[in-house]
Motif scaffolding. Sequence first.
Motif, PDB file in Angstrom:
ATOM      1  N   ASN A   1      34.252  39.157  37.618  1.00 12.92           N
ATOM      2  CA  ASN A   1      32.919  39.548  38.050  1.00 12.92           C
ATOM      3  C   ASN A   1      31.875  38.747  37.278  1.00 12.92           C
ATOM      4  OD1 ASN A   1      32.688  40.739  35.525  1.00 12.92           O
ATOM      5  ND2 ASN A   1      33.156  42.774  36.269  1.00 12.92           N
ATOM      6  N   VAL A   2      30.654  39.133  37.354  1.00 16.54           N
ATOM      7  CA  VAL A   2      29.558  38.378  36.742  1.00 16.54           C
ATOM      8  C   VAL A   2      29.700  38.252  35.230  1.00 16.54           C
ATOM      9  CG1 VAL A   2      28.000  40.341  36.455  1.00 16.54           C
ATOM     10  CG2 VAL A   2      27.068  38.038  36.841  1.00 16.54           C
ATOM     11  N   MET A   3      30.421  39.146  34.578  1.00 14.44           N
ATOM     12  CA  MET A   3      30.576  39.074  33.128  1.00 14.44           C
ATOM     13  C   MET A   3      31.419  37.881  32.678  1.00 14.44           C
ATOM     14  SD  MET A   3      28.543  41.043  31.819  1.00 14.44           S
ATOM     15  CE  MET A   3      29.031  40.685  30.160  1.00 14.44           C
ATOM     16  N   ARG A   4      32.054  37.198  33.596  1.00 18.47           N
ATOM     17  CA  ARG A   4      32.799  35.999  33.208  1.00 18.47           C
ATOM     18  C   ARG A   4      31.863  34.903  32.730  1.00 18.47           C
ATOM     19  NH1 ARG A   4      34.130  35.046  39.252  1.00 18.47           N
ATOM     20  NH2 ARG A   4      32.699  33.370  39.786  1.00 18.47           N
ATOM     21  N   PHE A   5      30.575  35.057  32.997  1.00 21.31           N
ATOM     22  CA  PHE A   5      29.593  34.073  32.556  1.00 21.31           C
ATOM     23  C   PHE A   5      28.979  34.415  31.195  1.00 21.31           C
ATOM     24  CE2 PHE A   5      29.479  33.871  37.239  1.00 21.31           C
ATOM     25  CZ  PHE A   5      29.986  32.598  37.376  1.00 21.31           C
ATOM     26  N   ALA A   6      29.310  35.575  30.640  1.00 22.50           N
ATOM     27  CA  ALA A   6      28.834  35.946  29.313  1.00 22.50           C
ATOM     28  C   ALA A   6      29.777  35.346  28.277  1.00 22.50           C
ATOM     29  CB  ALA A   6      28.776  37.471  29.165  1.00 22.50           C
ATOM     30  N   ASN A   7      29.237  34.784  27.238  1.00 27.45           N
ATOM     31  CA  ASN A   7      30.032  34.103  26.230  1.00 27.45           C
ATOM     32  C   ASN A   7      30.110  34.881  24.931  1.00 27.45           C
ATOM     33  OD1 ASN A   7      30.775  31.706  27.649  1.00 27.45           O
ATOM     34  ND2 ASN A   7      28.645  31.066  27.516  1.00 27.45           N
TER      35      ASN A   7
ATOM     36  N   ILE B   1      29.867  46.657  24.343  1.00 29.46           N
ATOM     37  CA  ILE B   1      30.808  47.117  25.364  1.00 29.46           C
ATOM     38  C   ILE B   1      31.159  48.573  25.087  1.00 29.46           C
ATOM     39  CG2 ILE B   1      33.034  46.747  26.466  1.00 29.46           C
ATOM     40  CD1 ILE B   1      32.951  43.923  25.225  1.00 29.46           C
ATOM     41  N   VAL B   2      31.087  49.397  26.143  1.00 27.63           N
ATOM     42  CA  VAL B   2      31.434  50.813  26.035  1.00 27.63           C
ATOM     43  C   VAL B   2      32.469  51.124  27.109  1.00 27.63           C
ATOM     44  CG1 VAL B   2      30.566  53.175  26.204  1.00 27.63           C
ATOM     45  CG2 VAL B   2      29.135  51.398  25.190  1.00 27.63           C
ATOM     46  N   ASN B   3      33.573  51.746  26.720  1.00 30.13           N
ATOM     47  CA  ASN B   3      34.565  52.187  27.706  1.00 30.13           C
ATOM     48  C   ASN B   3      34.049  53.435  28.409  1.00 30.13           C
ATOM     49  OD1 ASN B   3      36.381  50.170  27.093  1.00 30.13           O
ATOM     50  ND2 ASN B   3      37.517  51.397  25.642  1.00 30.13           N
ATOM     51  N   VAL B   4      34.140  53.441  29.735  1.00 31.09           N
ATOM     52  CA  VAL B   4      33.694  54.595  30.523  1.00 31.09           C
ATOM     53  C   VAL B   4      34.791  54.999  31.488  1.00 31.09           C
ATOM     54  CG1 VAL B   4      31.233  54.065  30.369  1.00 31.09           C
ATOM     55  CG2 VAL B   4      32.566  53.104  32.229  1.00 31.09           C
ATOM     56  N   LEU B   5      34.864  56.280  31.765  1.00 28.56           N
ATOM     57  CA  LEU B   5      35.825  56.800  32.730  1.00 28.56           C
ATOM     58  C   LEU B   5      35.126  56.970  34.066  1.00 28.56           C
ATOM     59  CD1 LEU B   5      37.583  59.490  30.519  1.00 28.56           C
ATOM     60  CD2 LEU B   5      38.335  57.160  31.009  1.00 28.56           C
ATOM     61  N   SER B   6      35.844  56.674  35.135  1.00 26.25           N
ATOM     62  CA  SER B   6      35.248  56.828  36.463  1.00 26.25           C
ATOM     63  C   SER B   6      35.921  57.978  37.195  1.00 26.25           C
ATOM     64  CB  SER B   6      35.364  55.516  37.237  1.00 26.25           C
ATOM     65  OG  SER B   6      36.709  55.119  37.313  1.00 26.25           O
ATOM     66  N   ASP B   7      35.974  57.902  38.476  1.00 25.21           N
ATOM     67  CA  ASP B   7      36.439  59.018  39.321  1.00 25.21           C
ATOM     68  C   ASP B   7      37.772  59.607  38.905  1.00 25.21           C
ATOM     69  OD1 ASP B   7      34.168  58.625  40.800  1.00 25.21           O
ATOM     70  OD2 ASP B   7      35.165  57.366  42.295  1.00 25.21           O
ATOM     71  N   TYR B   8      38.725  58.784  38.558  1.00 29.45           N
ATOM     72  CA  TYR B   8      40.057  59.290  38.256  1.00 29.45           C
ATOM     73  C   TYR B   8      40.182  59.819  36.827  1.00 29.45           C
ATOM     74  CZ  TYR B   8      40.141  54.353  37.003  1.00 29.45           C
ATOM     75  OH  TYR B   8      39.810  53.124  36.517  1.00 29.45           O
TER      76      TYR B   8
ATOM     77  N   PHE C   1      28.647  47.210  29.982  1.00 32.53           N
ATOM     78  CA  PHE C   1      27.941  46.353  29.036  1.00 32.53           C
ATOM     79  C   PHE C   1      26.486  46.802  28.943  1.00 32.53           C
ATOM     80  CE2 PHE C   1      31.605  44.004  30.301  1.00 32.53           C
ATOM     81  CZ  PHE C   1      31.926  43.198  29.230  1.00 32.53           C
ATOM     82  N   PHE C   2      25.997  46.980  27.715  1.00 36.67           N
ATOM     83  CA  PHE C   2      24.621  47.399  27.463  1.00 36.67           C
ATOM     84  C   PHE C   2      23.990  46.434  26.464  1.00 36.67           C
ATOM     85  CE2 PHE C   2      26.983  51.187  28.587  1.00 36.67           C
ATOM     86  CZ  PHE C   2      26.159  51.790  29.524  1.00 36.67           C
ATOM     87  N   THR C   3      22.712  46.168  26.619  1.00 39.84           N
ATOM     88  CA  THR C   3      22.037  45.316  25.641  1.00 39.84           C
ATOM     89  C   THR C   3      21.757  46.113  24.376  1.00 39.84           C
ATOM     90  OG1 THR C   3      19.862  45.823  26.560  1.00 39.84           O
ATOM     91  CG2 THR C   3      20.951  43.825  27.358  1.00 39.84           C
TER      92      THR C   3
ATOM     93  N   GLU D   1      20.882  33.642  26.979  1.00 43.30           N
ATOM     94  CA  GLU D   1      22.296  33.816  27.280  1.00 43.30           C
ATOM     95  C   GLU D   1      22.755  35.217  26.893  1.00 43.30           C
ATOM     96  OE1 GLU D   1      26.384  31.399  26.386  1.00 43.30           O
ATOM     97  OE2 GLU D   1      24.875  31.421  24.811  1.00 43.30           O
ATOM     98  N   LEU D   2      23.573  35.835  27.743  1.00 41.86           N
ATOM     99  CA  LEU D   2      24.175  37.122  27.421  1.00 41.86           C
ATOM    100  C   LEU D   2      25.466  36.863  26.658  1.00 41.86           C
ATOM    101  CD1 LEU D   2      23.687  39.054  30.770  1.00 41.86           C
ATOM    102  CD2 LEU D   2      22.318  39.202  28.680  1.00 41.86           C
ATOM    103  N   THR D   3      25.632  37.545  25.519  1.00 40.94           N
ATOM    104  CA  THR D   3      26.805  37.314  24.679  1.00 40.94           C
ATOM    105  C   THR D   3      27.403  38.637  24.219  1.00 40.94           C
ATOM    106  OG1 THR D   3      25.459  37.164  22.669  1.00 40.94           O
ATOM    107  CG2 THR D   3      25.927  35.099  23.818  1.00 40.94           C
ATOM    108  N   TRP D   4      28.705  38.599  23.979  1.00 44.92           N
ATOM    109  CA  TRP D   4      29.403  39.747  23.406  1.00 44.92           C
ATOM    110  C   TRP D   4      30.430  39.229  22.421  1.00 44.92           C
ATOM    111  CZ3 TRP D   4      34.577  41.126  25.178  1.00 44.92           C
ATOM    112  CH2 TRP D   4      35.066  40.322  26.201  1.00 44.92           C
ATOM    113  N   ASP D   5      30.799  40.076  21.475  1.00 46.51           N
ATOM    114  CA  ASP D   5      31.734  39.691  20.431  1.00 46.51           C
ATOM    115  C   ASP D   5      33.140  39.967  20.938  1.00 46.51           C
ATOM    116  OD1 ASP D   5      33.187  39.185  18.146  1.00 46.51           O
ATOM    117  OD2 ASP D   5      31.954  40.438  16.850  1.00 46.51           O
TER     118      ASP D   5
END
Length: 86
Positions: free
Chosen positions: A10-16, A25-32, A42-44, A53-57
Amino acid sequence: LVIDSMKFGNVMRFANHSCEPNLLIVNVLSDYADERLPSAAFFTVRDVKKGEELTWDYNYEVGIPGHLLNSQPCLCKSARCRGVMM
């Protein structure tokens, strides 16, 4: 584990990587709600300027035997750069 987003992803493949990232980065649970299969949100961590540039460790653990990124130099040039992407 190597994640190659050359063809899929997805679009996060462009974040370095950065040792001083502007994203968290925060893990979240969805419907299941299966705790073994969280989605990543991902949150700033600060205001991000237009065009910045958007970056994450990547935050890989040090010393994983044979781990591909143990030998990959970090080029983020931040004041807190660890020198390798771990």
